[in-house]
Design a protein around this motif. Structure first.
Motif, PDB file in Angstrom:
ATOM      1  N   GLN A   1       0.823  -1.212   0.000  1.00 47.48           N
ATOM      2  CA  GLN A   1       0.000   0.000   0.000  1.00 47.48           C
ATOM      3  C   GLN A   1       0.854   1.258   0.000  1.00 47.48           C
ATOM      4  N   ILE A   2       1.911   1.265   0.800  1.00 44.55           N
ATOM      5  CA  ILE A   2       2.803   2.430   0.848  1.00 44.55           C
ATOM      6  C   ILE A   2       3.499   2.610  -0.506  1.00 44.55           C
ATOM      7  N   GLY A   3       3.947   1.501  -1.090  1.00 46.32           N
ATOM      8  CA  GLY A   3       4.608   1.571  -2.391  1.00 46.32           C
ATOM      9  C   GLY A   3       3.698   2.165  -3.451  1.00 46.32           C
ATOM     10  N   LYS A   4       2.428   1.748  -3.472  1.00 49.40           N
ATOM     11  CA  LYS A   4       1.478   2.287  -4.442  1.00 49.40           C
ATOM     12  C   LYS A   4       1.230   3.775  -4.202  1.00 49.40           C
ATOM     13  N   SER A   5       1.118   4.156  -2.945  1.00 51.43           N
ATOM     14  CA  SER A   5       0.861   5.561  -2.612  1.00 51.43           C
ATOM     15  C   SER A   5       2.041   6.442  -3.026  1.00 51.43           C
ATOM     16  N   VAL A   6       3.250   5.986  -2.744  1.00 52.49           N
ATOM     17  CA  VAL A   6       4.435   6.768  -3.105  1.00 52.49           C
ATOM     18  C   VAL A   6       4.587   6.853  -4.619  1.00 52.49           C
ATOM     19  N   ALA A   7       4.278   5.752  -5.299  1.00 58.21           N
ATOM     20  CA  ALA A   7       4.363   5.760  -6.757  1.00 58.21           C
ATOM     21  C   ALA A   7       3.372   6.754  -7.358  1.00 58.21           C
ATOM     22  N   ALA A   8       2.167   6.809  -6.795  1.00 55.68           N
ATOM     23  CA  ALA A   8       1.155   7.745  -7.291  1.00 55.68           C
ATOM     24  C   ALA A   8       1.593   9.189  -7.058  1.00 55.68           C
ATOM     25  N   TYR A   9       2.171   9.443  -5.882  1.00 53.25           N
ATOM     26  CA  TYR A   9       2.696  10.784  -5.576  1.00 53.25           C
ATOM     27  C   TYR A   9       3.803  11.162  -6.544  1.00 53.25           C
ATOM     28  N   ALA A  10       4.730  10.234  -6.787  1.00 51.15           N
ATOM     29  CA  ALA A  10       5.852  10.517  -7.683  1.00 51.15           C
ATOM     30  C   ALA A  10       5.353  10.841  -9.092  1.00 51.15           C
ATOM     31  N   ASP A  11       4.339  10.087  -9.552  1.00 46.18           N
ATOM     32  CA  ASP A  11       3.784  10.347 -10.886  1.00 46.18           C
ATOM     33  C   ASP A  11       3.153  11.745 -10.952  1.00 46.18           C
ATOM     34  N   ASP A  12       2.399  12.105  -9.901  1.00 45.52           N
ATOM     35  CA  ASP A  12       1.753  13.420  -9.885  1.00 45.52           C
ATOM     36  C   ASP A  12       2.772  14.550  -9.888  1.00 45.52           C
ATOM     37  N   VAL A  13       3.850  14.375  -9.130  1.00 43.26           N
ATOM     38  CA  VAL A  13       4.890  15.402  -9.089  1.00 43.26           C
ATOM     39  C   VAL A  13       5.533  15.552 -10.467  1.00 43.26           C
ATOM     40  N   ARG A  14       5.875  14.441 -11.094  1.00 46.50           N
ATOM     41  CA  ARG A  14       6.561  14.496 -12.390  1.00 46.50           C
ATOM     42  C   ARG A  14       5.661  15.053 -13.500  1.00 46.50           C
ATOM     43  N   GLN A  15       4.356  14.845 -13.351  1.00 46.64           N
ATOM     44  CA  GLN A  15       3.408  15.344 -14.351  1.00 46.64           C
ATOM     45  C   GLN A  15       2.829  16.713 -13.961  1.00 46.64           C
ATOM     46  N   ARG A  16       3.394  17.319 -12.895  1.00 44.23           N
ATOM     47  CA  ARG A  16       2.945  18.620 -12.391  1.00 44.23           C
ATOM     48  C   ARG A  16       1.445  18.633 -12.047  1.00 44.23           C
TER      49      ARG A  16
END
Length: 275
Positions: free
Chosen positions: A246-261
């Motif tokens: 669950q933490i891995g999925k949450s961090v991955a989603a955050y990272a994607d949002d940051v990279r896509q602004r």
């Protein structure tokens, strides 16, 4: 002055845990931080600030490198986050095996600086006298028999105990001596199921099993193991969660949002007021 009085919650203490012998099983988990302690507090009778913190939080290979200062720091955090559960702090390797006077000095420091209700020591033939010394001087002590993590270098690893007759007799004798020395409860770790039941029947104080038997008076697990925060857990752990995924999925989603602004968005930023 307000006429409302703040509700007082009485924290469980050694006599409360000792009185649970043979009754409703005692629920125990490890805690190392204030936020986790706050979550566990409403469900647990006892929270152990275990020296497992060295491995779980600090990345050490075993518990031998844990210091008194580390245990006090995490003990303080758990006390801040909890109100009801009894909090017990592990005495780390090297802090209680010497003279009774040294053991008392270190135990009293833990209790003074954390406010915890008791300390835990790994029992053994040479430790019994120190347990008695501490208890007589007002320090509640929880014992620990069977697999002793602080002896990992002697044992050559974390190995189950009590499968051989001579081991069974020694561990049973240590448990009896620990109870007779005044310990209010005993952790029984990594022993053959039959031995755990035998110990529970042989001592007048509650036993708390970890990798032992459902016949113990209570159970404890390392919280991070039980919640599935590691990619591997010991045989005796039942995973009640999969927080690593669950933490891995949450961090991955955050990272994607940051990279896509896409983060932060309008809801997460501040705007100047007109005028």
């Amino acid at each position: 002055m307000s006429s409302h009085r703040q509700e007082t919650v009485r924290r469980l203490a050694a006599p409360d845990i000792a009185a649970r012998k043979g009754g409703v099983p005692i629920v125990c988990l490890t805690a190392y931080t204030a936020p986790m302690a706050e979550i566990l507090d409403q469900h647990c009778d006892l929270m152990l600030v275990g020296d497992s913190v060295g491995m779980v939080v600090h990345g050490l290979p075993n518990t031998v490198g844990v210091t008194l200062e580390m245990m006090i720091l995490h003990g303080q955090a758990v006390m801040r986050g909890s109100r009801r559960a009894m909090v017990v702090v592990d005495m780390p390797f090297g802090s209680y095996e010497g003279s009774p006077q040294d053991a008392f000095a270190n135990a009293s420091r833990i209790m003074k600086e954390t406010g915890a209700s008791a300390v835990k020591v790994e029992s053994g033939e040479t430790i019994v006298a120190n347990i008695e010394y501490l208890v007589k001087r007002g320090v509640p002590v929880m014992g620990h028999v069977g697999l002793r993590p602080q002896a990992v270098l002697v044992d050559g690893g974390f190995k189950a105990k009590g499968k051989l007759d001579h081991e069974r007799r020694r561990i049973l004798d240590e448990a009896r001596a620990t109870a007779e020395a005044g310990a209010f409860a005993i952790v029984v770790e990594g022993v053959a199921e039959g031995l755990a039941r035998e110990i529970t029947e042989a001592v007048a104080v509650p036993t708390v099993g970890i990798g032992a038997s459902v016949g113990c008076d209570g159970q404890i697990l390392v919280t991070d193991d039980m919640l599935g925060l590691f990619d591997w857990t010991p045989k005796f752990v039942r995973r009640y969660g999969d927080l690593r995924t669950q933490i891995g999925k949450s961090v991955a989603a955050y990272a994607d949002d940051v990279r896509q602004r896409k983060f932060p968005g309008p809801a997460e930023i501040y705007f100047a007021k007109a005028g």
